[in-house]
Write a protein that holds these residues in place. Structure first.
Motif, PDB file in Angstrom:
ATOM      1  N   SER A 495      42.610  35.897  47.349  1.00  0.00           N
ATOM      2  CA  SER A 495      41.173  36.610  47.229  1.00  0.00           C
ATOM      3  C   SER A 495      39.977  35.069  47.677  1.00  0.00           C
ATOM      4  O   SER A 495      40.759  34.485  46.324  1.00  0.00           O
ATOM      5  CB  SER A 495      40.745  37.136  46.056  1.00  0.00           C
ATOM      6  OG  SER A 495      41.114  38.021  45.493  1.00  0.00           O
ATOM      7  N   THR A 557      33.424  38.234  46.736  1.00  0.00           N
ATOM      8  CA  THR A 557      35.262  38.091  47.001  1.00  0.00           C
ATOM      9  C   THR A 557      35.584  38.885  48.666  1.00  0.00           C
ATOM     10  O   THR A 557      35.304  39.857  48.284  1.00  0.00           O
ATOM     11  CB  THR A 557      35.953  38.138  45.739  1.00  0.00           C
ATOM     12  OG1 THR A 557      35.048  37.442  44.479  1.00  0.00           O
ATOM     13  CG2 THR A 557      37.439  38.518  45.611  1.00  0.00           C
ATOM     14  N   THR A 559      39.170  40.115  50.389  1.00  0.00           N
ATOM     15  CA  THR A 559      40.605  39.738  50.775  1.00  0.00           C
ATOM     16  C   THR A 559      41.203  39.814  51.819  1.00  0.00           C
ATOM     17  O   THR A 559      40.723  40.063  53.125  1.00  0.00           O
ATOM     18  CB  THR A 559      41.322  41.269  50.093  1.00  0.00           C
ATOM     19  OG1 THR A 559      40.738  41.238  48.825  1.00  0.00           O
ATOM     20  CG2 THR A 559      42.643  41.267  49.750  1.00  0.00           C
TER      21      THR A 559
END
Length: 579
Positions: A495, A557, A559
């Protein structure tokens, strides 16, 4: 020290609205699965009766503390629990007096209105009510053979009278035999009673590894009670069972009591409440337990002994260090002092929204320097900033405590903010250093500047089942590297926070000691950006090298996942750097 300036409750609420994910921390193992009861996404905040009130709680005393929590303004900073601990019960020569279903009876002399009325009073103030129990069934219930509510079973059907459970008040508690029908139902009936009374937080005390059946039974009972009740375990729990505590509960006490029991009153009550040695003993346990903390479950370092000035047994410097460690460790913040006699200095400490935000960010810090009395702790917040705490835990002599950006996984310049004062601490290209008095702390926010890169260790990422964090091949950074199963689909996922939408450079450090390529798909936010990217042989498992590519990141955020595409699996992955 300059007067503290807090950002205000509205600004704090905005800060705490950040995504509650476990940011990939330098050297942080993947946490065990958390309780899925939907509670304690952030550490609990409030007040608990044990430290100051001790063995003499009354309805009037608890109401007075609830009143003070509101009038002091602490409620507006997030301190909302009012937790009644032990010694509210009525005892006779055989232990706890029980009701018609074998559950503890409340002492009407000290709680004349009953627990529900007390909870109602607390709720009316916009606060939450916490309560207390220990495992087992009372001797008086067995002697009277009371029925289990709503069942054909009785106390003698479910009690193991060959063993006595730990209890700190009336004693005389037998184990429950969960192989017998009616045992779970007994715990269910008690949980329903607590729910009917309006309990929002339940501490089950005297818990050890032998009580895992009780911990599991109470977890089931609270889930079935019809009311969301945050579930806390106490005390001095075995770290070997940490995955179990995390699966079943929302917090767990990592050590014995923080109180020193060195006051002049009965059973060591009264001031001082604690000692510096009791606080500094938490540094080791906070480090050992760090991997197990995260949204849904927290390492509980015990109550905050801040509020009544130096008389609690700590200097002002030590009290600030006390709160700093609790904030960095993401421990529950449950004040243990007398809220009706708060000092201005301590109120400012407890109401410092910058400290509270560090506690409430959903990340437990890692200790990166342990050179007694010098300690450095660090964590990366979901927004991408690093929080760094420096401590002098000694009792004499100043200490110069230092940290380099490479130790926290950061390269390039950074802007610094002192979180206790709120003042700028300037900029630095390489690190930070402070000379600290005995017991003093410095807490800084490190905001990466442009042109720098941020390192995310693989051992702090998420990875496919069956992976291990190993350290048998030298040359890695952090505490190890991730060794995934040799199979297509094996992955490591990070993350990564980005303050703005941008194009970023990803650098994966890896080792491949075989003679065959170990290609991987690289994806960002679920979209493959590099299919079958080569991770070729490096000559040895100690031969670390880099693969670099440029990818788009969104604001917030992101991934980032690497996934093996062949049966050879992935290479050993050391870290990801994002520039």
């Amino acid at each position: 020290m300059r007067p503290l300036r807090t950002m205000g409750h509205t600004a704090l609420a905005t800060l705490l609205a950040l995504p509650l994910i476990l940011a990939a921390q330098v050297g942080s193992p993947q946490p065990a699965a958390a309780s899925d009861n939907g509670l304690a996404l952030r550490p609990a905040m409030g007040w608990s009766s044990w430290s100051f009130v001790r063995r003499w709680p009354t309805e009037a005393k608890i109401k007075a503390q609830a009143d003070a929590l509101v009038s002091s303004g602490l409620k507006d900073h997030g301190y909302v629990y009012v937790n009644l601990d032990d010694f509210y019960q009525k005892c006779d020569a055989n232990g706890f007096v029980v009701d018609q279903y074998g559950r503890w009876a409340v002492d009407q002399a000290t709680f004349p209105s009953g627990i529900k009325a007390l909870a109602d009073y607390i709720h009316a103030k916009g606060l939450k009510f916490g309560f207390y129990v220990t495992p087992g069934i009372a001797k008086n219930a067995v002697t009277q053979n009371t029925p289990v509510e709503g069942t054909p079973y009785r106390a003698r059907d479910i009690a193991d009278t060959t063993r006595q459970e730990k209890n700190y008040n009336c004693k005389n508690m037998y184990y429950l035999d969960y192989s017998k029908p009616g045992a779970q139902e007994f715990v269910n009936s008690w949980a329903r009673q607590f729910a009917d009374w309006g309990v929002d937080y339940l501490k089950i005390d005297g818990v050890g590894s032998h009580d895992i059946p009780d911990v599991r039974a109470w977890d089931k009972a609270l889930r079935a009670s019809g009311r969301p009740i945050t579930y806390a375990l106490s005390n001095n729990l075995n770290i070997a069972d940490a995955p179990t505590w995390r699966q079943l509960a929302n917090s767990w006490r990592t050590q014995g009591d923080v109180e020193c029991y060195c006051g002049p009153g009965s059973n060591g009550s009264g001031f001082p409440l604690t000692s510096w040695a009791k606080i500094t003993s938490r540094f080791g346990s906070a480090s050992a337990w760090q991997p197990y903390a995260g949204p849904g479950g927290w390492n509980d370092l015990d109550s905050l002994q801040i509020g009544n000035g130096d008389q609690v047994g700590l200097t002002a410097d030590q009290r600030r260090s006390h709160l700093t460690l609790w904030a960095m460790a993401a421990s529950p913040l449950l004040i243990g002092t007398d809220l009706t006699a708060l000092t201005a200095t301590d109120t400012a400490m407890l109401a410092n929204d910058r400290l509270i935000a560090v506690n409430q960010d959903g990340v437990a810090a890692r200790r990166i320097v342990d050179a007694t009395p010098r300690q450095v702790w660090a964590k990366r917040q979901p927004g991408g900033d690093h929080i760094v705490a420096l401590f002098n835990t000694g009792t004499s002599g100043n200490q110069t405590v230092s940290v380099t950006w490479s130790q926290i996984g950061l390269t390039g310049p950074a802007t610094l903010t002192d979180l206790w004062s709120g003042q700028s601490a300037g900029q630095s290209a390489t690190g930070f250093s402070a000379t600290l008095r005995p017991g003093e702390t410095r807490l800084i926010r490190v905001t990466p500047g442009s042109g720098g890169s941020v390192r995310y260790e693989a051992e702090g990422a998420r990875y496919t089942a069956g992976s291990t964090v190993d350290s048998n091949h030298g040359g890695f950074s952090g505490t190890g590297f991730v060794n995934t199963p040799n199979a297509a689909g094996a992955y490591v996922e990070w993350s990564v926070a980005s303050p703005v939408a941008r194009t970023a450079t990803l650098t994966f450090r890896y080792a491949n000691g075989t003679t065959a390529d170990r290609p991987m798909d690289v994806s960002v936010n679920g979209s493959v950006v590099a299919a079958g990217r080569s991770f070729g042989p490096t000559g040895a498992w100690t031969g670390w090298t880099d693969v670099t590519l440029t990818v788009p990141l969104t604001a917030g955020t992101n991934t980032i996942r690497t996934t093996a595409t062949t049966g050879n699996g992935a290479p050993n992955l050391d870290h990801l750097e994002v520039g």
